[in-house]
Design a protein around this motif. Sequence first.
Motif, PDB file in Angstrom:
ATOM      1  N   PRO A  13      43.125 -20.419   0.568  1.00 27.86           N
ATOM      2  CA  PRO A  13      42.855 -19.077   0.127  1.00 27.86           C
ATOM      3  C   PRO A  13      43.813 -18.696  -0.664  1.00 27.86           C
ATOM      4  O   PRO A  13      45.223 -18.693  -0.465  1.00 27.86           O
ATOM      5  CB  PRO A  13      42.747 -18.618   1.738  1.00 27.86           C
ATOM      6  CG  PRO A  13      43.578 -19.417   2.243  1.00 27.86           C
ATOM      7  CD  PRO A  13      43.361 -20.888   1.869  1.00 27.86           C
ATOM      8  N   PRO A  54      38.269  -6.912  -3.389  1.00 28.11           N
ATOM      9  CA  PRO A  54      37.506  -7.678  -2.607  1.00 28.11           C
ATOM     10  C   PRO A  54      37.753  -8.936  -2.145  1.00 28.11           C
ATOM     11  O   PRO A  54      38.367  -9.804  -2.921  1.00 28.11           O
ATOM     12  CB  PRO A  54      35.957  -7.568  -3.611  1.00 28.11           C
ATOM     13  CG  PRO A  54      36.325  -7.537  -4.672  1.00 28.11           C
ATOM     14  CD  PRO A  54      37.702  -6.693  -4.748  1.00 28.11           C
ATOM     15  N   THR A  55      37.512  -9.566  -1.178  1.00 28.30           N
ATOM     16  CA  THR A  55      37.798 -10.796  -0.698  1.00 28.30           C
ATOM     17  C   THR A  55      36.873 -11.982  -1.236  1.00 28.30           C
ATOM     18  O   THR A  55      35.867 -11.726  -1.052  1.00 28.30           O
ATOM     19  CB  THR A  55      37.884 -11.047   0.908  1.00 28.30           C
ATOM     20  OG1 THR A  55      38.556  -9.938   1.571  1.00 28.30           O
ATOM     21  CG2 THR A  55      38.008 -12.485   1.299  1.00 28.30           C
ATOM     22  N   PRO A  56      37.525 -12.951  -1.973  1.00 26.52           N
ATOM     23  CA  PRO A  56      36.588 -14.084  -2.409  1.00 26.52           C
ATOM     24  C   PRO A  56      35.600 -14.429  -1.497  1.00 26.52           C
ATOM     25  O   PRO A  56      36.001 -15.010  -0.494  1.00 26.52           O
ATOM     26  CB  PRO A  56      37.535 -14.783  -3.354  1.00 26.52           C
ATOM     27  CG  PRO A  56      38.821 -14.608  -2.761  1.00 26.52           C
ATOM     28  CD  PRO A  56      38.845 -13.160  -2.176  1.00 26.52           C
ATOM     29  N   GLU A  57      34.363 -14.860  -2.107  1.00 28.35           N
ATOM     30  CA  GLU A  57      33.572 -15.410  -1.180  1.00 28.35           C
ATOM     31  C   GLU A  57      33.948 -16.915  -0.886  1.00 28.35           C
ATOM     32  O   GLU A  57      34.341 -17.603  -1.956  1.00 28.35           O
ATOM     33  CB  GLU A  57      32.064 -15.379  -1.646  1.00 28.35           C
ATOM     34  CG  GLU A  57      31.633 -13.924  -1.726  1.00 28.35           C
ATOM     35  CD  GLU A  57      30.092 -13.916  -2.220  1.00 28.35           C
ATOM     36  OE1 GLU A  57      29.558 -14.903  -2.555  1.00 28.35           O
ATOM     37  OE2 GLU A  57      29.580 -12.842  -2.151  1.00 28.35           O
ATOM     38  N   ALA A  58      33.529 -17.626   0.143  1.00 27.95           N
ATOM     39  CA  ALA A  58      34.155 -18.927   0.487  1.00 27.95           C
ATOM     40  C   ALA A  58      32.881 -19.662  -0.204  1.00 27.95           C
ATOM     41  O   ALA A  58      31.733 -19.276  -0.324  1.00 27.95           O
ATOM     42  CB  ALA A  58      34.040 -19.070   2.078  1.00 27.95           C
ATOM     43  N   PRO A  59      33.154 -21.127  -0.788  1.00 27.45           N
ATOM     44  CA  PRO A  59      32.103 -21.917  -1.225  1.00 27.45           C
ATOM     45  C   PRO A  59      30.990 -22.236  -0.257  1.00 27.45           C
ATOM     46  O   PRO A  59      31.316 -22.412   0.989  1.00 27.45           O
ATOM     47  CB  PRO A  59      32.963 -22.918  -1.720  1.00 27.45           C
ATOM     48  CG  PRO A  59      34.356 -22.979  -0.824  1.00 27.45           C
ATOM     49  CD  PRO A  59      34.550 -21.614  -0.486  1.00 27.45           C
ATOM     50  N   PRO A  60      29.997 -22.260  -0.688  1.00 25.57           N
ATOM     51  CA  PRO A  60      29.029 -22.653   0.460  1.00 25.57           C
ATOM     52  C   PRO A  60      28.970 -23.864   0.899  1.00 25.57           C
ATOM     53  O   PRO A  60      29.437 -24.954   0.166  1.00 25.57           O
ATOM     54  CB  PRO A  60      27.490 -22.474  -0.573  1.00 25.57           C
ATOM     55  CG  PRO A  60      28.164 -22.688  -2.053  1.00 25.57           C
ATOM     56  CD  PRO A  60      29.450 -22.030  -2.237  1.00 25.57           C
ATOM     57  N   LYS A  61      28.450 -24.103   2.120  1.00 25.58           N
ATOM     58  CA  LYS A  61      28.736 -25.543   2.904  1.00 25.58           C
ATOM     59  C   LYS A  61      27.555 -26.325   2.143  1.00 25.58           C
ATOM     60  O   LYS A  61      26.347 -26.062   1.885  1.00 25.58           O
ATOM     61  CB  LYS A  61      28.524 -25.305   4.327  1.00 25.58           C
ATOM     62  CG  LYS A  61      29.545 -24.562   5.029  1.00 25.58           C
ATOM     63  CD  LYS A  61      29.655 -24.427   6.379  1.00 25.58           C
ATOM     64  CE  LYS A  61      30.758 -23.740   7.019  1.00 25.58           C
ATOM     65  NZ  LYS A  61      30.452 -23.720   8.632  1.00 25.58           N
TER      66      LYS A  61
END
Length: 334
Positions: A28, A36-43
């Motif tokens: 992170p 804004p908080t960056p989005e987590a990569p898709p699983k």
Amino acid sequence: MSSQRFYTGDEQGLVKVVTITEPIVVKPKRVRRNQPTPEAPPKPVPTVETWGVPDRERAIQLMCWDFEKKHLAVARKNGLVQLLDPKEGGVVVTEFKHTLGKEGKVDTVFVGLFANSESIITCTNTGRLVVQSIADQSKTTVLEVGKDICRMRVHPREHHIVATGGKEQELTLWDLKALCKDTTEEIPEPAKKGKKNNKKAAAAPTPVPEKKAGGAEARYKSKEILANGQLFKAKNVKNDHLDLRVPVWNTDLQFLNQYDTSRIAVGTRNHQIRVYDLKGGARRPAIDAEVGEMPVVAMTNGKDGSEIVFSDTVTNVYSVDTLTGAIIGQYKGN
């Protein structure tokens, strides 16, 4: 990015290859205030590849890798045994057809499957053990190892050593070389009439199995003589506290050491794990422990020969110490 691949077989005759890719671990980043908080990569989503056409008559009863782990061996409900090539999308490399009938009201099913580069070994619940040559399909050896067999296992390295067990069938070790030799021996000529010849024929000595490497020796405290091809036959445990006979129902078994044939673990219908040590010479189990409350269904080896992992009829999965019989732990989430 690493991935894991699982092969499953179902009642519709389909082989499914499930590939699960591990997610990428991203450190992170520090975020400044009011950003804004960056989005987590898709699983990653598991992918499923299906081999075959749905057909319940071709339901898969057993699956295993061959000894070289190049082909996938499959035993089907209709008696078909196949070798599949996973690199070619499940293309059938070779196949054999066995006749499966009914033993009374009970269907004949496969309870043992093993394959190497030379032959395929199968066993049914009726005790019909078949050694089928891959190179020469006409070369087939059929042996009988008893009725009501629940499981047959082949030693991972000594492929001529086979273990069987079942309902009222104690753990038995067989030497396929000796069994095949017995089936190919010439039939002796009938003795001539006369008392002398009949006495000589009756006094023929019973063959004694030779000692095998790895500790599979026929050393017994009792005077019971083994049948041809048998290396070891277990003896039932002592009567219970009411002096009643304990029923025998072995559901699965495993060799605990790939370099030795002397230690074998057995699971029973009466939720027991038993460990036999052939080197000691005793026919009764060295470890006899009750585990859980449900029948043992399947077993596999743990990290080493001191651990066995088993599942029961309600999907519980436990790990057991084969040196003490104590439960090490339980696997959650099934």
